[in-house]
Design a protein around this motif. Structure first.
Motif, mmCIF file in Angstrom:
data_model
loop_
_atom_site.group_PDB
_atom_site.id
_atom_site.type_symbol
_atom_site.label_atom_id
_atom_site.label_comp_id
_atom_site.label_asym_id
_atom_site.label_seq_id
_atom_site.Cartn_x
_atom_site.Cartn_y
_atom_site.Cartn_z
ATOM 1 N N LYS A 1 -3.495 -4.973 -0.231
ATOM 2 C CA LYS A 1 -4.275 -5.877 0.631
ATOM 3 C C LYS A 1 -5.184 -6.864 -0.120
ATOM 4 N N GLU B 1 -8.225 8.550 1.219
ATOM 5 C CA GLU B 1 -8.829 7.227 1.306
ATOM 6 C C GLU B 1 -10.277 7.384 0.827
ATOM 7 N N GLY C 1 0.795 -1.225 0.000
ATOM 8 C CA GLY C 1 0.000 0.000 0.000
ATOM 9 C C GLY C 1 0.828 1.275 0.000
ATOM 10 N N ALA C 2 1.843 1.331 0.866
ATOM 11 C CA ALA C 2 2.617 2.570 0.995
ATOM 12 C C ALA C 2 3.277 2.949 -0.320
ATOM 13 N N ASP D 1 -7.199 6.356 -2.344
ATOM 14 C CA ASP D 1 -6.460 5.247 -1.735
ATOM 15 C C ASP D 1 -7.473 4.161 -1.398
ATOM 16 N N VAL E 1 -6.504 1.050 -0.625
ATOM 17 C CA VAL E 1 -5.709 -0.042 -0.053
ATOM 18 C C VAL E 1 -6.549 -0.854 0.940
ATOM 19 N N MET E 2 -7.308 -0.154 1.789
ATOM 20 C CA MET E 2 -8.112 -0.872 2.775
ATOM 21 C C MET E 2 -9.549 -1.053 2.308
ATOM 22 N N TYR F 1 -4.570 7.443 6.870
ATOM 23 C CA TYR F 1 -3.299 6.720 6.921
ATOM 24 C C TYR F 1 -3.004 6.221 5.517
ATOM 25 N N HIS F 2 -1.782 6.475 5.045
ATOM 26 C CA HIS F 2 -1.435 6.061 3.685
ATOM 27 C C HIS F 2 -0.190 5.180 3.641
HETATM 28 C C1 LIG Z 1 -5.665 3.220 3.463
HETATM 29 C C2 LIG Z 1 -4.293 2.635 3.579
HETATM 30 N N1 LIG Z 1 -3.346 3.033 2.735
HETATM 31 C C3 LIG Z 1 -2.097 2.549 2.786
HETATM 32 C C4 LIG Z 1 -1.751 1.605 3.721
HETATM 33 C C5 LIG Z 1 -0.343 1.077 3.771
HETATM 34 O O1 LIG Z 1 -0.315 -0.201 3.250
HETATM 35 P P1 LIG Z 1 0.983 -1.115 3.510
HETATM 36 O O2 LIG Z 1 0.994 -1.435 4.959
HETATM 37 O O3 LIG Z 1 0.745 -2.310 2.618
HETATM 38 O O4 LIG Z 1 2.157 -0.350 3.072
HETATM 39 C C6 LIG Z 1 -2.712 1.153 4.623
HETATM 40 C C7 LIG Z 1 -2.374 0.142 5.640
HETATM 41 O O5 LIG Z 1 -3.117 -0.209 6.499
HETATM 42 C C8 LIG Z 1 -4.020 1.686 4.557
HETATM 43 O O6 LIG Z 1 -4.956 1.307 5.409
#
Ligand SMILES: Cc1ncc(COP(=O)(O)O)c(C=O)c1O
Length: 447
Positions: free
Chosen positions: A279, A217, A114-115, A250, A252-253, A141-142
């Motif tokens: 994820k 997000e 994600g990051a 974003d 990711v979640m 959170y990113h």
């Molecule tokens: C919305 C969001 N973006 C990015 C990330 C970061 O992902 P990663 O831990 O795979 O780097 C997360 C992790 O929980 C997240 O919730």
């Protein structure tokens, strides 16, 4: 090699593993096995995974379709350099574009998680616009790599900033209706107008023509499933259009069926220029992330070199897992199942607001849900103020764990985000445990 005992696993971890977000030397529960929605420790205790392990294992643990795809690919070719095409990578890129909407989206840049998906989206936004500033929300959170950490809004960025703030990252306050003192379903229009006005003012004061992107997000996850008021996300899109700013969502979640749509932005009337994912694309079976980009952004890079690269971009095993997972979401209409289960989870959580002194608000979309835990419902005094050092929330989480209900919470929230394959029977078996713990919280902390 002889198998280790649970105690040995825990001890080696305690002595040799750097544990994220913790002081070192603490104990971590050794997990022996995981299947479906359950985990087992070495003593045979069974836990329901009610957070999908950081909202990742959307399809549960050890799904044969994903395990078989990984095994099959491992026997053929585990890894191929990003310079070459491979069947899993080619297939997965097209599948993702097709699900997102091939009328608007064109290509995928693959990352490891994600990051780095967010970092690469930020880099692309700067290259395409020639602008530097990145706007992102405080309540967000990113990721924890350097750039993603600067973009993140919650306190997890503080340690990174202690080494000197990164220029060109600007944070803005996104709405959190309950904590801001508003009522959902009543004040949405007012709140949307207020927060969009503040955001536009901030853009103007920062010079909107030097803002490359607004990164958000689609639905804020780890900070408590903060559902935006009606019209807010569409309003952000409109501001982006007004000033030539790119919108990056974003996912990711929130992505991959979590909200009952394949991507959470599909709950709104908008299309982001880019969206990032990780994820749920493989459910964590092999790490994978990426950025899906619009045709317009893709076109820019037909004439300009994409200055992004990762050795493991489009990792063969990860993409094989991704193809299997995305096929499963589509073939089993997981989104329809999630909507059905929302019909069980949401009314239950709303009934907890009625029943318990300690539950201020319930938020639920699909199987993405959180409860705001309060000390005093009348004044909306939170059980744990923001970034409190002596929060009782870990104790509440420990009570849930004792009952075999495993989840996480940030700040003053309890997140409930089970694997999307959870059945109605399994939900009905687990949710009363939450009710029991909330009764204990009422009695222990709400006077
Ligand atoms: C919305 C969001 N973006 C990015 C990330 C970061 O992902 P990663 O831990 O795979 O780097 C997360 C992790 O929980 C997240 O919730």
């Amino acid at each position: 090699m002889e198998a280790l005992t649970g105690e040995e696993v825990a001890k080696l971890h305690q002595d040799y593993v750097m544990q994220s977000w913790h002081k070192q030397g603490g104990k971590a529960m050794p997990v022996k096995e995981a299947k479906g929605i359950y985990l087992w420790d070495y003593d045979g205790n069974k836990y329901a995974d009610m957070s999908s392990l950081l909202v990742c294992s959307n399809l549960g643990h050890e799904l044969p379709e994903i395990v078989d795809a990984i095994t099959e690919q491992a026997h053929k070719m585990c890894f191929m350099s990003p310079a070459y095409a491979s069947e899993p990578k080619s297939r997965l890129a097209k599948m993702l574009v097709d699900v997102a909407g091939p009328d608007f989206y064109q290509r995928v840049f693959f990352t490891n998680g994600g990051a780095d998906s967010n970092e690469n989206a930020i880099k692309m936004a700067r290259m395409v616009t020639g602008r530097s500033k990145i706007f992102s929300c405080y309540r967000s959170y990113h990721g924890s790599t350097l750039g993603a950490s600067f973009a993140s809004g919650d306190w997890r960025r503080f340690a990174t900033e202690a080494g000197g703030e990164a220029p060109s990252f600007v944070h803005f306050m996104n709405p959190n209706m309950y904590e801001d003192g508003f009522d959902r379903g009543v004040d949405d229009e007012k709140v949307t107008k207020l927060y969009l006005k503040r955001l536009e003012d901030q853009l103007i004061y920062e010079n909107p023509y030097n803002v490359a992107a607004i990164l958000m997000e689609s639905i804020v996850g780890a900070n408590g499933v903060i559902l935006p008021p009606k019209g807010y996300m569409e309003g952000v899109r409109a501001l982006c259009d007004k000033y030539g700013i790119l919108m990056i969502c974003d996912e990711v979640m929130a992505g991959f069926g979590r909200t009952g749509k394949m991507f959470a932005w599909q709950n709104f009337d908008l299309k982001p220029d880019m969206f990032t994912f990780a994820k749920g694309v493989t459910c964590g079976y092999v790490p994978l992330g990426g950025v899906v980009v619009s045709k317009k952004i893709s076109d820019y890079f037909t004439d300009h070199v994409l200055q992004c690269g990762l050795t493991y971009s489009g990792h063969t095993l990860a993409c094989a897992a991704g193809v299997a997972a995305v096929s499963y979401y589509l073939d089993h209409d997981v989104c329809a199942h999630v909507k059905k289960m929302e019909g069980v989870l949401k009314p239950f959580l709303e009934s907890m607001v009625e029943k318990h002194k300690c539950v201020g608000e319930a938020r639920c979309i699909g199987l993405f849900a959180a409860l705001t835990i309060v000390k005093n419902k009348a004044t909306r005094e939170l059980m744990a103020p923001y970034h409190a050092s002596n929060s009782v929330m870990p104790t509440i989480m420990a009570e849930l764990k004792k009952k075999g209900f495993l989840t996480f919470g940030r700040e003053t929230n309890i997140n409930i985000c089970p694997p999307l394959i959870i059945t109605e029977e399994e939900l009905n078996e687990q949710l009363p445990k939450l009710d029991e713990v909330l009764t204990w919280v009422d009695e222990t902390y709400c006077g």
